[in-house]
Motif scaffolding. Structure first.
Motif, mmCIF file in Angstrom:
data_model
loop_
_atom_site.group_PDB
_atom_site.id
_atom_site.type_symbol
_atom_site.label_atom_id
_atom_site.label_comp_id
_atom_site.label_asym_id
_atom_site.label_seq_id
_atom_site.Cartn_x
_atom_site.Cartn_y
_atom_site.Cartn_z
ATOM 1 N N ASP A 1 -32.712 30.706 21.038
ATOM 2 C CA ASP A 1 -32.501 29.304 21.415
ATOM 3 C C ASP A 1 -31.274 28.753 20.687
ATOM 4 O O ASP A 1 -30.655 29.426 19.849
ATOM 5 C CB ASP A 1 -33.742 28.453 21.127
ATOM 6 C CG ASP A 1 -34.142 28.450 19.656
ATOM 7 O OD1 ASP A 1 -33.270 28.653 18.800
ATOM 8 O OD2 ASP A 1 -35.338 28.243 19.362
ATOM 9 N N ALA A 2 -30.919 27.499 20.999
ATOM 10 C CA ALA A 2 -29.690 26.904 20.468
ATOM 11 C C ALA A 2 -29.744 26.759 18.948
ATOM 12 O O ALA A 2 -28.740 26.971 18.261
ATOM 13 C CB ALA A 2 -29.448 25.546 21.126
ATOM 14 N N ALA A 3 -30.923 26.393 18.414
ATOM 15 C CA ALA A 3 -31.047 26.208 16.961
ATOM 16 C C ALA A 3 -30.871 27.531 16.220
ATOM 17 O O ALA A 3 -30.193 27.589 15.175
ATOM 18 C CB ALA A 3 -32.404 25.585 16.631
ATOM 19 N N GLN A 4 -31.448 28.597 16.740
ATOM 20 C CA GLN A 4 -31.296 29.909 16.111
ATOM 21 C C GLN A 4 -29.849 30.391 16.185
ATOM 22 O O GLN A 4 -29.324 30.975 15.229
ATOM 23 C CB GLN A 4 -32.230 30.916 16.791
ATOM 24 C CG GLN A 4 -33.709 30.641 16.566
ATOM 25 C CD GLN A 4 -34.602 31.514 17.425
ATOM 26 O OE1 GLN A 4 -34.180 31.998 18.483
ATOM 27 N NE2 GLN A 4 -35.841 31.724 16.997
ATOM 28 N N PHE A 5 -29.215 30.140 17.312
ATOM 29 C CA PHE A 5 -27.809 30.516 17.469
ATOM 30 C C PHE A 5 -26.939 29.748 16.478
ATOM 31 O O PHE A 5 -26.041 30.310 15.830
ATOM 32 C CB PHE A 5 -27.371 30.238 18.908
ATOM 33 C CG PHE A 5 -25.974 30.666 19.227
ATOM 34 C CD1 PHE A 5 -25.369 31.733 18.563
ATOM 35 C CD2 PHE A 5 -25.244 30.003 20.208
ATOM 36 C CE1 PHE A 5 -24.077 32.131 18.866
ATOM 37 C CE2 PHE A 5 -23.952 30.392 20.514
ATOM 38 C CZ PHE A 5 -23.371 31.450 19.836
ATOM 39 N N ALA A 6 -27.209 28.450 16.326
ATOM 40 C CA ALA A 6 -26.454 27.622 15.380
ATOM 41 C C ALA A 6 -26.614 28.139 13.953
ATOM 42 O O ALA A 6 -25.640 28.201 13.190
ATOM 43 C CB ALA A 6 -26.903 26.169 15.483
ATOM 44 N N ASN A 7 -27.828 28.520 13.579
ATOM 45 C CA ASN A 7 -28.067 29.043 12.227
ATOM 46 C C ASN A 7 -27.344 30.371 12.011
ATOM 47 O O ASN A 7 -26.838 30.639 10.914
ATOM 48 C CB ASN A 7 -29.562 29.215 11.982
ATOM 49 C CG ASN A 7 -30.278 27.893 11.786
ATOM 50 O OD1 ASN A 7 -29.682 26.929 11.312
ATOM 51 N ND2 ASN A 7 -31.543 27.837 12.162
ATOM 52 N N ARG A 8 -27.295 31.199 13.033
ATOM 53 C CA ARG A 8 -26.609 32.494 12.914
ATOM 54 C C ARG A 8 -25.104 32.293 12.722
ATOM 55 O O ARG A 8 -24.486 32.963 11.883
ATOM 56 C CB ARG A 8 -26.886 33.334 14.163
ATOM 57 C CG ARG A 8 -26.307 34.738 14.119
ATOM 58 C CD ARG A 8 -27.007 35.651 15.116
ATOM 59 N NE ARG A 8 -26.897 35.184 16.487
ATOM 60 C CZ ARG A 8 -25.902 35.520 17.314
ATOM 61 N NH1 ARG A 8 -24.939 36.336 16.886
ATOM 62 N NH2 ARG A 8 -25.871 35.070 18.553
ATOM 63 N N VAL A 9 -24.532 31.362 13.467
ATOM 64 C CA VAL A 9 -23.107 31.065 13.313
ATOM 65 C C VAL A 9 -22.836 30.459 11.934
ATOM 66 O O VAL A 9 -21.860 30.812 11.257
ATOM 67 C CB VAL A 9 -22.628 30.119 14.434
ATOM 68 C CG1 VAL A 9 -21.183 29.689 14.194
ATOM 69 C CG2 VAL A 9 -22.762 30.784 15.794
#
Length: 443
Positions: A383-391
């Motif tokens: 999801d978008a939150a997980q993607f944001a944390n990975r970046v």
């Protein structure tokens, strides 16, 4: 009297000739004569010498003990340590009065050494960098050090400051005039090329106005058209630092006054995305406009700072997920300033924009490293939150910054209730067990 006017005119002619010939023209074409590099090398030698003098004068100064040493671990481990001192053992499912001391200790530690609010104040320097505003803990050391400091004040305020403010005025004036004129051109290809050329020239002149020394790493990963560039945010000059090496479409709120004039002139030649105040509150409207911009693969990459506020360049705080819901390719960028030469962090609660820019223009220099990271896209099932944390984690790792999960909006807001509930659930699961916790909702 006429002789004085003649001397003044000659000095002004020499001043502008040197500035145009040795600074502006090389800056417009991305060239360097090496003067700034020599200046930085001299500064490094002087600051190293000053550090040795300060250390010699403070060898006998007592240091405060580290209150966090010897502590750490999970909630269960630390409570276990507190329970060991009780004469009667306590089973897992039983409440102990000593448990309250854990929260009491954590509360005091948070007040004394709050890792979150520390990110909203200037980074503490190991040694004095000969700037008056950082001389809070350092006093008279030696005559030679005092003479060097006095000469530094004269150079920064009487030589560098007039030069820098002149370059900044020229850069901004050329940005307004150049983008306005380019905006009248009908040919899209020619218009885009000239627009990028004008933007690059103006930002490079402004960067020289800050005596910025920028090292760009991994240029093969530079953001491409139709993509989204995300970076950690320390200062408004982050835009100048990044745009010195490539053009971006800016995203932000429309302003009035001088800033409004600059925004309106820029958008005539380049598809920047400016929102009205009412639109900024409409998340769907913002997302749809950004998605439409990204869909056109000929548009410049959007530049976004997902933290939403300035952090003091020691850490990266929570990225807002809205930037990662748009779709498309994300180009992460890590920015790390060297605080020895000047504090680039903008503490908006303490300084307005004018005061901040004056501090920047009277610093020694702006020395910064920029890393372009490989492009990233959302994985399947992410999801978008997980993607944001990975970046965010990738940027923090590359820049040598602390990766923090806290929201940067805590600068002006209270702690969210969900963070409090997480602590409550952790304690309840320890005392009552995870199975019992599922059947008892938290208030």
């Amino acid at each position: 009297m006429e002789d004085l006017w003649s001397i003044a005119v000659v000095l002004l002619q020499v001043w502008f000739s040197v500035m145009i010939g040795f600074i502006m023209i090389p800056a417009m074409f991305g060239l360097s004569l090496g003067v700034t590099s020599v200046y930085i090398q001299i500064l490094v030698k002087i600051l190293e010498w000053a550090t040795l003098r300060i250390e010699r004068g403070h060898r006998e100064r007592s240091t405060l003990p580290d209150s966090s040493r010897g502590r750490g671990g999970s909630m269960e481990q630390e409570m276990g340590e507190l329970r060991r001192y009780r004469t009667q053992s306590i089973s897992r499912g039983e409440f102990a009065l000593s448990d309250s001391f854990y929260f009491y200790i954590k509360g005091l530690e948070s007040i004394v050494d709050d890792q979150v609010t520390q990110r909203f104040s200037s980074e503490e320097l190991v040694s004095w960098n000969l700037l008056t505003r950082t001389n809070h803990n350092f006093h008279y050391i030696s005559l030679r050090l005092t003479i060097i400091w006095g000469l530094g004040v004269i150079i920064r305020y009487c030589v560098l400051f007039p030069l820098r403010i002149t370059l900044a005025i020229i850069g901004l004036t050329w940005l307004v005039i150049g983008t306005t004129l380019v905006g009248f051109l009908p040919n899209k290809r020619l218009k885009n090329w000239l627009s990028e050329l004008v933007h690059l020239m103006c930002y490079r002149i402004c960067a020289r106005g800050l005596s910025a020394t920028i090292q760009y790493h991994n240029k093969e990963n530079k953001p491409q058209k139709g993509g989204i560039c995300v970076a950690n945010h320390t200062s408004p000059i982050d835009i100048v630092i990044l745009a010195n090496d490539g053009c971006y479409a800016m995203v932000g709120q429309s302003h009035g006054g001088l800033m409004g004039v600059i925004q309106r002139s820029m958008v005539r030649s380049c598809p920047h995305v400016w929102f009205e105040r009412s639109e900024m509150r409409d998340r769907n409207a913002v997302t749809s406009r950004l998605r439409a911009h990204v869909a056109a693969k000929t548009n410049l990459p959007i530049l976004i700072f997902p933290e939403g506020t300035c952090i003091n360049n020691t850490s990266v705080m929570m990225f807002k997920k809205g930037s990662f819901e748009i779709g498309g390719t994300i180009y992460p960028v890590a920015i790390k300033y060297d605080p020895r030469f000047g504090d680039a962090f903008w503490n908006s609660a303490k300084y307005n924009m004018v005061n901040y820019l004056l501090r920047m223009m009277t610093s020694w220099a702006i020395v910064v490293n920029v890393w372009y990271l490989p492009p990233m896209t959302r994985r399947e099932g992410e999801d978008a939150a997980q993607f944001a944390n990975r970046v965010k984690s990738a940027i923090a790792h590359q820049g040598g910054l602390l990766d923090m999960a806290w929201d940067g909006s805590l600068k002006r807001a209270k702690v969210k209730e969900e963070f409090k509930e997480q602590q409550q659930k952790m304690y309840s699961s320890m005392v009552m067990g995870k199975k019992a916790l599922k059947t008892i909702p938290l208030a």
